[in-house]
Enzyme design. Sequence first.
Site, PDB file in Angstrom:
ATOM      1  N   ARG A   9       5.082   6.869  -7.229  1.00  9.97           N
ATOM      2  CA  ARG A   9       3.896   7.683  -7.466  1.00  9.97           C
ATOM      3  C   ARG A   9       4.017   9.012  -6.731  1.00  9.97           C
ATOM      4  O   ARG A   9       4.842   9.154  -5.822  1.00  9.97           O
ATOM      5  CB  ARG A   9       2.657   6.948  -6.948  1.00  9.97           C
ATOM      6  CG  ARG A   9       2.564   5.491  -7.379  1.00  9.97           C
ATOM      7  CD  ARG A   9       1.718   4.691  -6.392  1.00  9.97           C
ATOM      8  NE  ARG A   9       1.743   3.257  -6.679  1.00  9.97           N
ATOM      9  CZ  ARG A   9       0.807   2.611  -7.355  1.00  9.97           C
ATOM     10  NH1 ARG A   9      -0.236   3.259  -7.806  1.00  9.97           N
ATOM     11  NH2 ARG A   9       0.912   1.315  -7.572  1.00  9.97           N
ATOM     12  N   ARG A  37       2.325  -7.150 -14.411  1.00 15.69           N
ATOM     13  CA  ARG A  37       2.581  -5.990 -15.252  1.00 15.69           C
ATOM     14  C   ARG A  37       4.005  -5.491 -15.050  1.00 15.69           C
ATOM     15  O   ARG A  37       4.667  -5.823 -14.064  1.00 15.69           O
ATOM     16  CB  ARG A  37       1.569  -4.882 -14.992  1.00 15.69           C
ATOM     17  CG  ARG A  37       1.707  -4.178 -13.655  1.00 15.69           C
ATOM     18  CD  ARG A  37       0.627  -3.131 -13.479  1.00 15.69           C
ATOM     19  NE  ARG A  37       0.730  -2.474 -12.184  1.00 15.69           N
ATOM     20  CZ  ARG A  37      -0.218  -1.705 -11.665  1.00 15.69           C
ATOM     21  NH1 ARG A  37      -1.352  -1.497 -12.339  1.00 15.69           N
ATOM     22  NH2 ARG A  37      -0.064  -1.135 -10.489  1.00 15.69           N
ATOM     23  N   ASP A  87      -2.236   8.778  -5.967  1.00 11.95           N
ATOM     24  CA  ASP A  87      -1.544   7.484  -5.918  1.00 11.95           C
ATOM     25  C   ASP A  87      -1.593   6.769  -7.265  1.00 11.95           C
ATOM     26  O   ASP A  87      -0.968   5.712  -7.422  1.00 11.95           O
ATOM     27  CB  ASP A  87      -2.137   6.589  -4.822  1.00 11.95           C
ATOM     28  CG  ASP A  87      -3.632   6.392  -4.972  1.00 11.95           C
ATOM     29  OD1 ASP A  87      -4.360   7.384  -4.859  1.00 11.95           O
ATOM     30  OD2 ASP A  87      -4.077   5.247  -5.214  1.00 11.95           O
ATOM     31  N   GLY A 130      -8.091  -8.296  -1.284  1.00 12.77           N
ATOM     32  CA  GLY A 130      -6.780  -8.422  -1.907  1.00 12.77           C
ATOM     33  C   GLY A 130      -6.785  -9.150  -3.229  1.00 12.77           C
ATOM     34  O   GLY A 130      -5.721  -9.363  -3.818  1.00 12.77           O
ATOM     35  N   GLY A 149      -1.175   2.341   0.055  1.00 11.96           N
ATOM     36  CA  GLY A 149      -0.279   1.214  -0.173  1.00 11.96           C
ATOM     37  C   GLY A 149      -0.908   0.130  -1.038  1.00 11.96           C
ATOM     38  O   GLY A 149      -2.077   0.166  -1.402  1.00 11.96           O
TER      39      GLY A 149
END
Length: 488
Positions: free
Chosen positions: A185, A178, A254, A128, A92
Amino acid sequence: MTAAAESTVTLDGRFARELAELAVPWQAEEAPSPELLVLNQRLAEDLGLDPHYLRSPEGVRLLVGNHVPAGATPVAQAYAGHQFGGYSPLLGDGRALLLGEVTDRTGRLLDVHLKGSGRTPFARAGDGRAVVGPMLREYLVSEAMHALGIPTTRSLAVVATGRQVRREGMLPGAVLARVASSHLRVGSFQYARATENMDLLKRLADHAISRHYPHAAEAPNPYLALFSSVVSAQAGLVARWMLVGFVHGVMNTDNMTISGETIDYGPCAFLDAFNPAAVYSSIDVSGRYAYANQPVLAEWNLARLAEAMLPLIDEDQEKAVAPAVEVLGGFRGQYSEAWTGGMKTKLGLAGGNGSDDAASGVVDDAVAILKDGPVDYTLFFRNLGRAARGDLRPVRGMVLDLAAFDAWAERWLALQPDAGLMDSVNPAYIPRNHLVEEALAAGTEGDLAPLHRLLEAVTDPFTERTGLERYTEGAPEDFGAYMTFCGT
């Protein structure tokens, strides 16, 4: 900016609505002092976003996820994946958020996604966050890939957060915004399959068909057609990587998109000297994702997608295996056709110049010349364009075995290569590794001038310009062995 300008920024939440089991609503970490470092104005305009607004304080806060337009639902996406061959059932978006979707000026639905926006429930042991250097790398390389005509996610902006982040030392934090056709995926399908929720798996596949391959909906078996479409897209994509000497560096499942776009420019690089065994990732200690292995690993990843999709292809999974294997079996032929056709074009032999056998032989022997010694991959093909115009000296001076090269060149020139065609596909400028590191080091220190100069070169890669000579040259001898890091 006026309130009217702000109101034009609308973000849909289609992924969050249709696939709630794969979406955790979440908010970005507050950036203490966000500062826009680089904005892709042309992309912003193509998305229907006002660049002036994006440069405003509120626009910059939008680009780090701290201003959420009314109606938007930022989410962290769930997916699984094979990382260096080992399966992880839950990965994730550990440091990323899907802000939502926008419809661009051509009517395409596109994701707007943040990277480095803070911890999410999927962060595991990570903080993160991201730092300036790797986010500028993704901006630079993804825009270069787009200019080279290679399907890719695009970079909209890099924003410094004003927070120091601990890596090998304390480094300035940043968030990348982006854009992608989607962030679906292979790992998304692996996660849905692992839940044993067939309704979720079907909705995920239907979502993918709707967004990327609507023609598959009309096929006798839409899900087999979806798988076939992904196989074809990835065969073409990886062939394009190989043709320009791009090494992704972390081809985990992924990091393989359903759309066929390149995603996640972490430990990536371009070949300097041609080397099939080239590895640039600090964590790829076994060479799993070496340059020459990329087609094999793409096929392996697609086999994992097939496994996840078997219940959709046929309720009796044993009956699903044969058609899935047949479709997957087409990958090698499609890849080989795309690569061989691309190499013929790089050598100016497309469009019937010479027989297929003669052209194929010239291709094979050109690769043998590259393998024979440390030949700069990009410059070799660019100099062959000069050779096709009658000046053999630059390219001849690059090779070790002059007799072998002369014999090859005689056969190649007899096929009357098209120099103009060669110059249209063989770039003069790529993000050369030493130049990338120079730009990232300066950018980390607050000097973005080298980044912008490099961007000027690589976003118009086929047109040689006076004053950009150093951007065509290989690394200096003291640059040493090149290694990249993922930035987490």
